[in-house]
Write a protein that holds these residues in place. Structure first.
Motif, mmCIF file in Angstrom:
data_model
loop_
_atom_site.group_PDB
_atom_site.id
_atom_site.type_symbol
_atom_site.label_atom_id
_atom_site.label_comp_id
_atom_site.label_asym_id
_atom_site.label_seq_id
_atom_site.Cartn_x
_atom_site.Cartn_y
_atom_site.Cartn_z
ATOM 1 N N ARG A 225 0.828 -1.214 0.000
ATOM 2 C CA ARG A 225 0.000 0.000 0.000
ATOM 3 C C ARG A 225 0.864 1.267 0.000
ATOM 4 N NH1 ARG A 225 -4.678 -0.356 4.314
ATOM 5 N NH2 ARG A 225 -3.099 -1.271 5.684
ATOM 6 N N MET A 226 1.990 1.214 0.710
ATOM 7 C CA MET A 226 2.893 2.368 0.683
ATOM 8 C C MET A 226 3.510 2.559 -0.699
ATOM 9 S SD MET A 226 2.716 3.888 3.571
ATOM 10 C CE MET A 226 4.189 4.902 3.708
ATOM 11 N N ALA A 227 3.788 1.457 -1.374
ATOM 12 C CA ALA A 227 4.334 1.547 -2.737
ATOM 13 C C ALA A 227 3.296 2.090 -3.710
ATOM 14 C CB ALA A 227 4.833 0.177 -3.195
ATOM 15 N N ILE A 228 2.038 1.699 -3.536
ATOM 16 C CA ILE A 228 0.970 2.238 -4.385
ATOM 17 C C ILE A 228 0.903 3.753 -4.230
ATOM 18 C CG2 ILE A 228 -1.537 2.340 -4.722
ATOM 19 C CD1 ILE A 228 -1.628 -0.641 -3.904
ATOM 20 N N ALA A 229 0.943 4.213 -2.984
ATOM 21 C CA ALA A 229 0.904 5.660 -2.729
ATOM 22 C C ALA A 229 2.088 6.365 -3.382
ATOM 23 C CB ALA A 229 0.894 5.910 -1.223
ATOM 24 N N TRP A 230 3.248 5.780 -3.273
ATOM 25 C CA TRP A 230 4.466 6.319 -3.884
ATOM 26 C C TRP A 230 4.301 6.389 -5.403
ATOM 27 C CZ3 TRP A 230 9.691 3.163 -3.710
ATOM 28 C CH2 TRP A 230 10.714 3.918 -4.311
ATOM 29 N N THR B 86 -4.474 3.999 1.897
ATOM 30 C CA THR B 86 -3.606 4.162 0.732
ATOM 31 C C THR B 86 -3.885 5.491 0.029
ATOM 32 O OG1 THR B 86 -3.660 1.762 0.452
ATOM 33 C CG2 THR B 86 -2.792 3.049 -1.383
ATOM 34 N N TYR B 87 -5.148 5.828 -0.086
ATOM 35 C CA TYR B 87 -5.542 7.088 -0.721
ATOM 36 C C TYR B 87 -4.932 8.276 0.018
ATOM 37 C CZ TYR B 87 -8.691 10.904 -2.119
ATOM 38 O OH TYR B 87 -9.207 12.096 -2.563
ATOM 39 N N HIS B 88 -5.051 8.295 1.323
ATOM 40 C CA HIS B 88 -4.495 9.414 2.096
ATOM 41 C C HIS B 88 -2.967 9.438 2.050
ATOM 42 C CE1 HIS B 88 -8.348 10.147 4.678
ATOM 43 N NE2 HIS B 88 -8.399 10.717 3.495
ATOM 44 N N LYS B 89 -2.344 8.272 1.999
ATOM 45 C CA LYS B 89 -0.884 8.229 1.873
ATOM 46 C C LYS B 89 -0.450 8.789 0.523
ATOM 47 C CE LYS B 89 0.713 6.694 5.754
ATOM 48 N NZ LYS B 89 1.631 7.525 6.575
ATOM 49 N N ALA B 90 -1.238 8.534 -0.509
ATOM 50 C CA ALA B 90 -0.926 9.093 -1.832
ATOM 51 C C ALA B 90 -1.013 10.615 -1.795
ATOM 52 C CB ALA B 90 -1.876 8.523 -2.879
ATOM 53 N N LEU B 91 -2.066 11.144 -1.179
ATOM 54 C CA LEU B 91 -2.191 12.596 -1.048
ATOM 55 C C LEU B 91 -1.016 13.170 -0.264
ATOM 56 C CD1 LEU B 91 -5.991 13.058 -0.154
ATOM 57 C CD2 LEU B 91 -4.916 12.983 -2.420
ATOM 58 N N GLN B 92 -0.628 12.462 0.797
ATOM 59 C CA GLN B 92 0.487 12.923 1.623
ATOM 60 C C GLN B 92 1.783 12.969 0.831
ATOM 61 O OE1 GLN B 92 1.015 10.675 5.268
ATOM 62 N NE2 GLN B 92 3.164 11.280 5.433
ATOM 63 N N MET C 129 -4.490 18.978 -1.895
ATOM 64 C CA MET C 129 -4.404 17.638 -1.312
ATOM 65 C C MET C 129 -5.120 17.589 0.038
ATOM 66 S SD MET C 129 -2.932 15.769 -3.556
ATOM 67 C CE MET C 129 -3.522 16.826 -4.905
ATOM 68 N N LYS C 130 -5.013 18.650 0.802
ATOM 69 C CA LYS C 130 -5.739 18.718 2.085
ATOM 70 C C LYS C 130 -7.247 18.660 1.854
ATOM 71 C CE LYS C 130 -2.411 21.424 4.800
ATOM 72 N NZ LYS C 130 -2.198 22.725 5.507
ATOM 73 N N GLN C 131 -7.700 19.391 0.855
ATOM 74 C CA GLN C 131 -9.127 19.468 0.569
ATOM 75 C C GLN C 131 -9.687 18.145 0.043
ATOM 76 O OE1 GLN C 131 -11.026 22.098 1.365
ATOM 77 N NE2 GLN C 131 -9.187 23.101 2.155
#
Length: 229
Positions: free
Chosen positions: A167-172, A198-204, A220-222
């Motif tokens: 999931r971290m790799a997907i976000a990356w 995963t979605y929030h990690k992608a935004l981060q 990204m916050k919004q």
């Protein structure tokens, strides 16, 4: 000199402690710094790499890392032979560090995208967390381009493995797509059914990118999902 003995001589206790913190729970880390490992790998790749890669007596983290590096430095082998070496090495990966380093070294992929693509796609259906991560990291490293970016995003959307490092790799990977294709990736994010973590990690990751400006960070916050419990 015996490779195992050479690695023992290069071990750095201070770096060992640092590496152990980066890879929690992983044992048998010597603490050999990456530039030194790369130097050893280049020497092996120039000489007796076939003999070295046939050995199957790895004890230390660095021995596995070294094998991955050697494969990346090989110059006198066909693409098909390299692919077979990769397939043999993949099961040895049991942490994110070896996986990501291995992917970074496989620069031959840039020149033979079509040849490597089936291997990468097949790895995504594995039950092994780091084999799936391998496929994702290979995609974000070598396939975020005009020809493949839509396929990359489609694969990310349909991955079923729930492992943390997947999931971290997907976000990356999503953040890598956003850097080069912001409009396309933004449209994807607005429609995605990715799990919230995963979605929030992608935004981060997009927000933390050095290429993201103030307006992107605010957007990204919004875009964060609101929990309506």
């Amino acid at each position: 000199m015996n490779i195992k003995a050479q690695l023992l001589e290069l071990a750095d206790p201070g770096y060992q402690a640092f590496t152990e913190r980066l890879i929690p729970g992983h044992k048998n880390i010597l603490g050999v710094r990456l530039p030194l490992l790369r130097k050893v790998a280049k020497e092996i790749a120039k000489e007796n790499w076939r003999e070295f890669l046939k050995q199957n007596d790895e004890v230390y983290f660095e021995e596995i890392m070294l094998k991955g590096m050697v494969i990346g430095y090989i110059k006198d082998a066909s693409v098909n032979e390299i692919i077979k070496l990769i397939e043999t090495f993949i099961p040895k990966m049991d942490n994110w560090s070896v996986c990501d380093s291995f992917c970074a070294g496989l620069k031959i992929t840039k020149h033979h995208q079509e040849k490597f693509w089936p291997l990468i796609c097949s790895s995504l259906s594995s039950e092994d967390e780091f084999e799936v991560r391998f496929g994702i990291v290979m995609m974000l490293t070598y396939y975020v381009d005009n020809r493949y970016v839509n396929d990359v995003l489609n694969h990310l959307e349909h991955l079923s493995h729930s492992g943390y490092y997947v999931r971290m790799a997907i976000a990356w990977a999503i953040s890598a797509c956003y850097v080069k294709y912001p409009n396309l990736t933004l449209a994807y994010l607005k429609e995605t059914k990715l799990d919230t973590f995963t979605y929030h990690k992608a935004l981060q990751k997009i927000s933390e990118s050095l290429k993201s400006d103030v307006s992107t960070k605010e957007m990204m916050k919004q875009m964060k999902r609101v929990d309506h419990c």
